[in-house]
Design a protein around this motif. Structure first.
Motif, PDB file in Angstrom:
ATOM      1  N   MET A   1       0.841  -1.200   0.000  1.00 13.14           N
ATOM      2  CA  MET A   1       0.000   0.000   0.000  1.00 13.14           C
ATOM      3  C   MET A   1       0.875   1.250   0.000  1.00 13.14           C
ATOM      4  O   MET A   1       1.993   1.247   0.508  1.00 13.14           O
ATOM      5  N   ARG A   2       0.325   2.323  -0.566  1.00 13.23           N
ATOM      6  CA  ARG A   2       0.983   3.626  -0.556  1.00 13.23           C
ATOM      7  C   ARG A   2       0.121   4.576   0.271  1.00 13.23           C
ATOM      8  O   ARG A   2      -1.100   4.605   0.110  1.00 13.23           O
ATOM      9  N   SER A   3       0.730   5.344   1.112  1.00 10.38           N
ATOM     10  CA  SER A   3      -0.034   6.291   1.915  1.00 10.38           C
ATOM     11  C   SER A   3      -0.244   7.583   1.123  1.00 10.38           C
ATOM     12  O   SER A   3       0.554   7.933   0.253  1.00 10.38           O
ATOM     13  N   PHE A   4      -1.359   8.266   1.408  1.00  9.02           N
ATOM     14  CA  PHE A   4      -1.604   9.574   0.818  1.00  9.02           C
ATOM     15  C   PHE A   4      -2.364  10.416   1.828  1.00  9.02           C
ATOM     16  O   PHE A   4      -2.970   9.892   2.768  1.00  9.02           O
ATOM     17  N   THR A   5      -2.294  11.713   1.652  1.00 10.14           N
ATOM     18  CA  THR A   5      -2.928  12.630   2.594  1.00 10.14           C
ATOM     19  C   THR A   5      -4.010  13.431   1.885  1.00 10.14           C
ATOM     20  O   THR A   5      -4.044  13.523   0.661  1.00 10.14           O
ATOM     21  N   ALA A   6      -4.904  14.014   2.689  1.00 10.17           N
ATOM     22  CA  ALA A   6      -5.951  14.880   2.161  1.00 10.17           C
ATOM     23  C   ALA A   6      -5.963  16.176   2.950  1.00 10.17           C
ATOM     24  O   ALA A   6      -5.702  16.196   4.154  1.00 10.17           O
ATOM     25  N   ARG A   7      -6.288  17.245   2.240  1.00 10.90           N
ATOM     26  CA  ARG A   7      -6.258  18.594   2.795  1.00 10.90           C
ATOM     27  C   ARG A   7      -7.660  19.051   3.156  1.00 10.90           C
ATOM     28  O   ARG A   7      -8.606  18.854   2.404  1.00 10.90           O
ATOM     29  N   ASP A   8      -7.799  19.675   4.315  1.00  8.59           N
ATOM     30  CA  ASP A   8      -9.044  20.317   4.707  1.00  8.59           C
ATOM     31  C   ASP A   8      -9.101  21.673   3.996  1.00  8.59           C
ATOM     32  O   ASP A   8      -8.272  22.542   4.250  1.00  8.59           O
ATOM     33  N   PRO A   9     -10.067  21.897   3.094  1.00  7.54           N
ATOM     34  CA  PRO A   9     -10.055  23.146   2.329  1.00  7.54           C
ATOM     35  C   PRO A   9     -10.366  24.388   3.160  1.00  7.54           C
ATOM     36  O   PRO A   9     -10.085  25.503   2.713  1.00  7.54           O
ATOM     37  N   ARG A  10     -10.919  24.229   4.349  1.00  6.49           N
ATOM     38  CA  ARG A  10     -11.185  25.400   5.194  1.00  6.49           C
ATOM     39  C   ARG A  10      -9.975  25.806   6.024  1.00  6.49           C
ATOM     40  O   ARG A  10      -9.869  26.955   6.443  1.00  6.49           O
ATOM     41  N   THR A  11      -9.084  24.870   6.287  1.00  5.58           N
ATOM     42  CA  THR A  11      -7.918  25.185   7.115  1.00  5.58           C
ATOM     43  C   THR A  11      -6.604  25.140   6.338  1.00  5.58           C
ATOM     44  O   THR A  11      -5.592  25.671   6.798  1.00  5.58           O
ATOM     45  N   GLY A  12      -6.622  24.466   5.200  1.00  3.79           N
ATOM     46  CA  GLY A  12      -5.401  24.302   4.429  1.00  3.79           C
ATOM     47  C   GLY A  12      -4.465  23.247   4.975  1.00  3.79           C
ATOM     48  O   GLY A  12      -3.365  23.055   4.437  1.00  3.79           O
ATOM     49  N   VAL A  13      -4.886  22.529   6.010  1.00  2.08           N
ATOM     50  CA  VAL A  13      -4.021  21.552   6.672  1.00  2.08           C
ATOM     51  C   VAL A  13      -4.276  20.160   6.084  1.00  2.08           C
ATOM     52  O   VAL A  13      -5.427  19.730   5.949  1.00  2.08           O
ATOM     53  N   HIS A  14      -3.198  19.445   5.778  1.00  2.55           N
ATOM     54  CA  HIS A  14      -3.304  18.042   5.379  1.00  2.55           C
ATOM     55  C   HIS A  14      -3.418  17.211   6.658  1.00  2.55           C
ATOM     56  O   HIS A  14      -2.430  16.776   7.235  1.00  2.55           O
ATOM     57  N   ASP A  15      -4.649  17.021   7.095  1.00  5.65           N
ATOM     58  CA  ASP A  15      -4.892  16.413   8.409  1.00  5.65           C
ATOM     59  C   ASP A  15      -5.496  15.021   8.328  1.00  5.65           C
ATOM     60  O   ASP A  15      -5.999  14.492   9.316  1.00  5.65           O
ATOM     61  N   TRP A  16      -5.464  14.421   7.139  1.00 11.33           N
ATOM     62  CA  TRP A  16      -6.004  13.073   6.975  1.00 11.33           C
ATOM     63  C   TRP A  16      -4.985  12.231   6.229  1.00 11.33           C
ATOM     64  O   TRP A  16      -4.366  12.692   5.261  1.00 11.33           O
ATOM     65  N   ARG A  17      -4.797  11.019   6.676  1.00 15.97           N
ATOM     66  CA  ARG A  17      -3.858  10.114   6.005  1.00 15.97           C
ATOM     67  C   ARG A  17      -4.539   8.769   5.796  1.00 15.97           C
ATOM     68  O   ARG A  17      -5.226   8.255   6.677  1.00 15.97           O
ATOM     69  N   GLY A  18      -4.376   8.222   4.591  1.00 14.81           N
ATOM     70  CA  GLY A  18      -4.968   6.929   4.285  1.00 14.81           C
ATOM     71  C   GLY A  18      -4.034   6.094   3.438  1.00 14.81           C
ATOM     72  O   GLY A  18      -2.941   6.533   3.059  1.00 14.81           O
ATOM     73  N   GLN A  19      -4.473   4.896   3.142  1.00 10.01           N
ATOM     74  CA  GLN A  19      -3.680   3.956   2.367  1.00 10.01           C
ATOM     75  C   GLN A  19      -4.328   3.739   1.006  1.00 10.01           C
ATOM     76  O   GLN A  19      -5.517   3.455   0.907  1.00 10.01           O
ATOM     77  N   ALA A  20      -3.535   3.909  -0.045  1.00 17.12           N
ATOM     78  CA  ALA A  20      -3.999   3.671  -1.402  1.00 17.12           C
ATOM     79  C   ALA A  20      -3.857   2.185  -1.726  1.00 17.12           C
ATOM     80  O   ALA A  20      -2.796   1.598  -1.514  1.00 17.12           O
ATOM     81  N   LEU A  21      -4.915   1.589  -2.239  1.00 18.46           N
ATOM     82  CA  LEU A  21      -4.848   0.170  -2.580  1.00 18.46           C
ATOM     83  C   LEU A  21      -3.989  -0.041  -3.824  1.00 18.46           C
ATOM     84  O   LEU A  21      -4.110   0.689  -4.808  1.00 18.46           O
TER      85      LEU A  21
END
Length: 475
Positions: free
Chosen positions: A1-21
């Motif tokens: 798996m490869r990890s990737f992050t997601a950005r909260d558009p209201r804060t600009g912070v990449h505060d989520w991390r998940g695994q790409a299948l």
């Protein structure tokens, strides 16, 4: 798996991390769905509908966590909840389409009266859906629901930009075991999406023209159908005599709803010269009154820019217009609030057809306005470009708007309104030019596209012997 992050558009912070299948993991999911598909198709349409209705109830039970995740993904609250409502409502909408679908009758042959034929419909075993970031739930389910009702298994790969909603939606799916056997989301990136296209029997893609071309080529290499809903540069034509208050209301809503982050947004406005100045003045007044939903998400109409890379496109189009002599009358500057990126409705006057803002897809709240002198000129300007998703015409009377609308090269024409395909799903339409490929995702076609037509041909007489085709007696 490869990890990737997601950005909260209201804060600009990449505060989520998940695994790409990885492709091998996608293959495992696809194999599981395929194994259950034949049983799913054999249930029949009425039984499948009841399972989807149970899923609708599960979505209602999980509406709070799904809505909260969509809100964080997109920076919008009301529209996030409307996505859930739209999916639930679509199940009953498709039920009405299926109910009106009468079984095919046997048809007597014309060339051979002793032969008759009828049709049978066979579902694609596995439908792959690759969906975008602007309406994360809705634009995956707009393909998944009719495919499931048709008897297909469905594998959805959402955008990695807005992945938070996947977990709470899959929790709702898990509450309906019959559906969970044939329906799954796979989180991931472009590699994951390519794996879905490699494994599906039919693929649905919503996104950019550039990526859509790649999906089409990949699908063509496997000889599977690709149904593509791609970009747009939708024009609005406002004819002399139109109700300016109604026209400016529609123009503003059609351009900046969801901060213009919708493929069917109005992105260029052509106004008859005698009413141009009055139209522009009213549009500017209304655009200036639109409010950001910051700091309170429950107030205002304009949300943040979801995908931060889009800021470069918006800034470049505004700068190009200014450099070429256009006047920016409202907005025009990227604002930072709470770490998020925002752009107020940006009305641009004195634009010309060669400007990027009139030629390239925007996907943001820009409203370039240009005067025209004749209807022929307006039609030519509206048809000049590589896109043909949808368009709009405002006139004093509907028949006048219709006459112009029929001359436009676009798949759906809103008459005396704008962007109606975002709120009205019953009319089948296709994307023209580079805006799409394949049957409509709306109307009866949206269901039929997941079924292959099989011909049953019956002979009611004795079969012809080989001697009937003997060369003897030929001239």
């Amino acid at each position: 798996m490869r990890s990737f992050t997601a950005r909260d558009p209201r804060t600009g912070v990449h505060d989520w991390r998940g695994q790409a299948l990885d492709p091998a993991e996608v293959l495992e999911v696809a194999a599981r769905l395929r194994a259950a598909q034949q049983g799913w198709e054999a249930r029949g349409g009425a039984s499948r509908l009841e399972v989807l209705r149970a899923f609708a109830q599960a979505l209602r039970r999980h509406a709070e966590p799904i809505g909260a995740a969509l809100e964080t993904d997109t920076g919008r609250r009301r529209i996030a909840r409307l996505e859930i409502d739209s999916v639930v409502g679509s199940i009953e909408a498709w039920a009405r389409v299926i109910a009106a679908d009468a079984p095919p009758e046997w048809i007597q042959g014309r060339g051979l009266p002793s032969v008759r034929h009828t049709a049978a419909w066979k579902a694609y075993a596995l439908v792959g859906v690759v969906s975008p970031w602007n309406f994360p739930l809705l634009l995956g389910m707009i393909d998944a629901v009719p495919a499931l009702l048709a008897g297909c298994a469905v594998l959805v790969k959402p955008s990695e930009v807005t992945p938070r909603f996947i977990a709470p939606v899959m929790a709702a799916v898990a509450e309906v075991p019959e559906l969970a056997a044939v329906f799954a989301f796979v989180p991931g990136d472009g590699i994951t999406g390519q794996a879905v296209v490699d494994l599906a029997d039919c693929v649905c893609f919503t996104g950019s023209v550039a990526t859509g071309r790649k999906v089409a080529v990949q699908a063509a290499g496997r000889l599977i159908p690709a149904y593509l809903e791609l970009g747009g540069k939708d024009p609005l034509i406002v004819l002399e005599g139109a109700d300016l208050d109604a026209a400016t209301d529609a123009a503003l809503r059609g351009s900046v709803l969801s901060t213009g982050q919708a493929c069917q947004s109005i992105e260029r406005i052509y106004v008859a010269r005698p009413i141009h100045d009055a139209f522009l003045a009213r549009l500017v007044e209304k655009a200036q009154a639109a409010r950001l939903n910051w700091p309170d998400i429950t107030v205002g109409e304009i949300g943040p820019i979801i995908f931060d890379r889009q800021v470069d496109i918006l800034s470049a189009q505004i700068a190009d217009a200014r450099q070429r002599g256009a006047r920016v009358l409202t907005g025009g500057e990227i604002e930072t609030h709470g770490g998020g990126l925002w752009l107020r409705p940006t009305v641009i006057a004195e634009v010309t057809p060669d400007m990027a803002v009139m030629r390239d897809e925007t996907f943001g709240p820009l409203l370039p306005v240009m005067a025209f002198d004749t209807v022929e000129e307006a039609v030519a300007l509206a048809n000049d470009g590589e896109y043909g998703l949808s368009a709009a015409v405002f006139a004093a009377a509907l028949d006048e708007a219709e006459a112009v609308g029929r001359r436009l090269e676009a798949g759906a024409i809103s008459l005396n309104d704008a962007a109606l395909t975002s709120i009205f799903y019953e009319a089948a339409k296709q994307g023209f030019k580079c805006s799409g490929l394949g049957p409509s995702r709306m109307g009866e076609d949206g269901y039929r596209r997941f079924l292959r037509r099989q011909a049953l041909i019956a002979n009611t007489a004795r079969p012809l012997p080989l001697a009937a085709f003997s060369e003897e007696g030929s001239t």
